[in-house]
Design an enzyme around this catalytic site. Structure first.
Site, PDB file in Angstrom:
ATOM      1  N   TYR A 240     -15.056  -7.950   2.461  1.00  0.00           N
ATOM      2  CA  TYR A 240     -14.407  -8.626   2.524  1.00  0.00           C
ATOM      3  C   TYR A 240     -14.228  -9.461   2.374  1.00  0.00           C
ATOM      4  CZ  TYR A 240      -9.539  -8.483   5.356  1.00  0.00           C
ATOM      5  OH  TYR A 240      -9.062  -8.095   5.643  1.00  0.00           O
ATOM      6  N   LYS A 244     -11.264 -10.976  -1.011  1.00  0.00           N
ATOM      7  CA  LYS A 244      -9.890 -11.390  -0.273  1.00  0.00           C
ATOM      8  C   LYS A 244      -9.404 -12.485  -0.937  1.00  0.00           C
ATOM      9  CE  LYS A 244      -7.740  -8.263   2.317  1.00  0.00           C
ATOM     10  NZ  LYS A 244      -6.864  -7.302   2.035  1.00  0.00           N
TER      11      LYS A 244
HETATM   12  N1  LIG Z   1      -5.006  -6.023  10.982  1.00  0.00           N
HETATM   13  C1  LIG Z   1      -5.551  -7.345  10.741  1.00  0.00           C
HETATM   14  O1  LIG Z   1      -5.409  -8.242  11.807  1.00  0.00           O
HETATM   15  C2  LIG Z   1      -5.825  -7.971   9.363  1.00  0.00           C
HETATM   16  C3  LIG Z   1      -5.991  -8.862   9.234  1.00  0.00           C
HETATM   17  C4  LIG Z   1      -6.079  -9.548   7.409  1.00  0.00           C
HETATM   18  C5  LIG Z   1      -5.979  -9.109   6.832  1.00  0.00           C
HETATM   19  N2  LIG Z   1      -5.205  -7.628   7.088  1.00  0.00           N
HETATM   20  C6  LIG Z   1      -4.775  -7.143   5.626  1.00  0.00           C
HETATM   21  O2  LIG Z   1      -3.485  -6.739   5.821  1.00  0.00           O
HETATM   22  C7  LIG Z   1      -3.589  -5.740   5.328  1.00  0.00           C
HETATM   23  C8  LIG Z   1      -2.892  -4.499   5.619  1.00  0.00           C
HETATM   24  O3  LIG Z   1      -3.331  -3.941   6.635  1.00  0.00           O
HETATM   25  P1  LIG Z   1      -3.635  -3.414   8.020  1.00  0.00           P
HETATM   26  O4  LIG Z   1      -3.470  -4.525   9.274  1.00  0.00           O
HETATM   27  O5  LIG Z   1      -2.188  -3.195   8.105  1.00  0.00           O
HETATM   28  O6  LIG Z   1      -4.390  -2.209   8.500  1.00  0.00           O
HETATM   29  P2  LIG Z   1      -3.774  -0.385   8.564  1.00  0.00           P
HETATM   30  O7  LIG Z   1      -5.185   0.063   8.445  1.00  0.00           O
HETATM   31  O8  LIG Z   1      -2.878  -0.180  10.068  1.00  0.00           O
HETATM   32  O9  LIG Z   1      -3.411   0.102   7.049  1.00  0.00           O
HETATM   33  C9  LIG Z   1      -3.197   0.031   6.108  1.00  0.00           C
HETATM   34  C10 LIG Z   1      -2.754   0.750   5.192  1.00  0.00           C
HETATM   35  O10 LIG Z   1      -4.017   1.446   4.200  1.00  0.00           O
HETATM   36  C11 LIG Z   1      -3.725   2.221   3.742  1.00  0.00           C
HETATM   37  N3  LIG Z   1      -4.887   2.433   2.376  1.00  0.00           N
HETATM   38  C12 LIG Z   1      -6.168   1.974   2.437  1.00  0.00           C
HETATM   39  N4  LIG Z   1      -6.410   2.715   1.342  1.00  0.00           N
HETATM   40  C13 LIG Z   1      -5.535   3.194   0.514  1.00  0.00           C
HETATM   41  C14 LIG Z   1      -5.181   3.268  -1.107  1.00  0.00           C
HETATM   42  N5  LIG Z   1      -6.567   2.903  -2.098  1.00  0.00           N
HETATM   43  N6  LIG Z   1      -4.557   3.469  -1.120  1.00  0.00           N
HETATM   44  C15 LIG Z   1      -3.377   3.530  -1.212  1.00  0.00           C
HETATM   45  N7  LIG Z   1      -3.312   3.586   0.727  1.00  0.00           N
HETATM   46  C16 LIG Z   1      -4.558   3.499   0.973  1.00  0.00           C
HETATM   47  C17 LIG Z   1      -4.473   2.608   4.977  1.00  0.00           C
HETATM   48  O11 LIG Z   1      -4.213   4.633   4.563  1.00  0.00           O
HETATM   49  C18 LIG Z   1      -3.344   2.757   6.248  1.00  0.00           C
HETATM   50  O12 LIG Z   1      -2.266   3.460   5.822  1.00  0.00           O
HETATM   51  C19 LIG Z   1      -4.752  -5.329   4.273  1.00  0.00           C
HETATM   52  O13 LIG Z   1      -4.894  -5.755   3.244  1.00  0.00           O
HETATM   53  C20 LIG Z   1      -5.291  -6.336   5.290  1.00  0.00           C
HETATM   54  O14 LIG Z   1      -6.839  -6.209   5.185  1.00  0.00           O
HETATM   55  C21 LIG Z   1      -5.105  -7.332   7.651  1.00  0.00           C
END
Ligand SMILES: NC(=O)c1ccc[n+]([C@@H]2O[C@H](COP(=O)([O-])OP(=O)(O)OC[C@H]3O[C@@H](n4cnc5c(N)ncnc54)[C@H](O)[C@@H]3O)[C@@H](O)[C@H]2O)c1
Length: 334
Positions: A240, A244
């Protein structure tokens, strides 16, 4: 300082813990739920109802009502005025079409909802047709165009571009997957492949299909969502973290390449956010090392991230190109 602000289920944990009566009620709940003071402190920016929802308690709404009822005359009529509220900017995305990936959950869903509420049409992309349908049903007809698609699949990507109908003003690359916190000596090929396929190659392939539409129009705004893990080595595993960091590279390359063509490309790096993404339940060398370094900053709501992402996506970001915006409550300062 002690305040006597009135409280409700929408008030933040921070407001409850500053209230003379609310703090005693909250401490009683936390003790019963086995939550220590540090955990409560990390929840301080979350409304009580959202915090209870995140605990997975069977009747979170009932528990919230019971806690508010315990306040009695201490007051529960008005909302928490000091807490953050999403403020819709009417018309900010009027006439615009924005592609949002990961739109069925968490940060992507909050971004899609905000754009739709500010006048834009959202091409909402995610794996789950059902959850996209729920998002679309809650909005005015036509504001959300759901496209159930895997961003790693070229055929599905073609459907996304087609759904936009020849106009794409913005792209929010939000879909992403976590890893299992493995360090490099323990990471599997399957984990490396899965995380890079979505977080890097899927993002690149979808963007590659959309940029020609923006080049043709001579304008566009792209926001790539990275992570704290793009800024330091201590918040996830090698897969990861490397994926990123790659998102930053994609952003910087694109910002340089397309600046003369009127396309802005920026990154938002979220810290811990209350979404469907959960830390892995695995134990190992990397997982125990990462857990020992978690920064004591509050968990954000997806709407907090939507505020940062839509700022850069919208014309308000007019002079911002190639920026890496940490939207993490200060996590990256530790
Ligand atoms: N939640 C956190 O603490 C956090 C922290 C840093 C970064 N992020 C980043 O934020 C972004 C959103 O994550 P989130 O926290 O909202 O998570 P989440 O799991 O709630 O949402 C992610 C969504 O991406 C969709 N997804 C995954 N693979 C896919 C694909 N191949 N095609 C289409 N859709 C796909 C999933 O179905 C899901 O609905 C991500 O890139 C994650 O790495 C999240």
């Amino acid at each position: 300082m002690t305040t006597t602000r009135t409280l409700s289920a929408d008030s933040t944990i921070g407001a409850w813990s500053q209230h003379p009566v609310g703090s005693r009620i909250l401490d009683g709940f936390a003790a019963q739920a086995g939550m220590d003071a540090a955990t409560l402190a990390m929840m301080r920016n979350l409304p009580l109802s959202r915090m209870l929802g995140a605990t997975g308690a069977p009747d979170a709404e009932g528990v919230a009502r019971a806690l508010v009822a315990q306040l009695g005359d201490a007051g529960s009529q008005s909302s928490d005025e000091a807490g953050w509220r999403e403020r819709i900017v009417p018309g900010r995305f009027d006439g615009q079409t924005v592609v949002v990936t990961g739109a069925a959950s968490g940060i992507g869903r909050a971004v899609a909802a905000r754009i739709a509420n500010e006048g834009g049409v959202v091409v909402a992309v995610d794996l789950s047709e059902q959850r996209l349908g729920e998002l679309a049903d809650a909005r005015p007809e036509g504001a959300i165009r759901p496209v159930a698609a895997d961003i790693t699949d070229e055929t599905a990507i073609a459907r996304v571009v087609e759904a936009a109908g020849g106009r794409i003003d913005g792209l929010a690359n939000i879909a992403g997957l976590p890893d299992d916190f493995s360090a490099i000596h323990e990471v599997s090929d399957a984990m490396l492949a899965r995380v890079f396929e979505v977080n890097v190659f899927g993002l690149i392939r979808l963007t590659r299909a959309i940029v020609p539409v923006m080049l043709e129009a001579g304008r566009g705004s792209i926001v790539n969502v990275a992570s704290e893990a793009a800024l330091r080595g201590s918040s996830a595993g090698v897969a990861y973290t490397a994926s990123k960091h790659a998102v930053l590279g994609v952003t910087r390359s694109m910002a340089f390449m397309y600046e003369p063509s009127g396309i802005r490309v920026n990154t938002v790096a979220p810290g811990g956010t209350l979404t469907g993404m959960r830390p892995p339940a695995v134990e190992g060398f990397g997982a125990s090392r990462v857990r020992s370094f978690s920064a004591p900053v509050p968990i954000a709501l997806p709407e907090h991230l939507a505020a940062s992402i839509t700022f850069l996506l919208s014309d308000d970001g007019v002079n911002v190109q190639g920026a890496i915006l940490a939207s993490d409550g200060g996590e990256s300062t530790y």
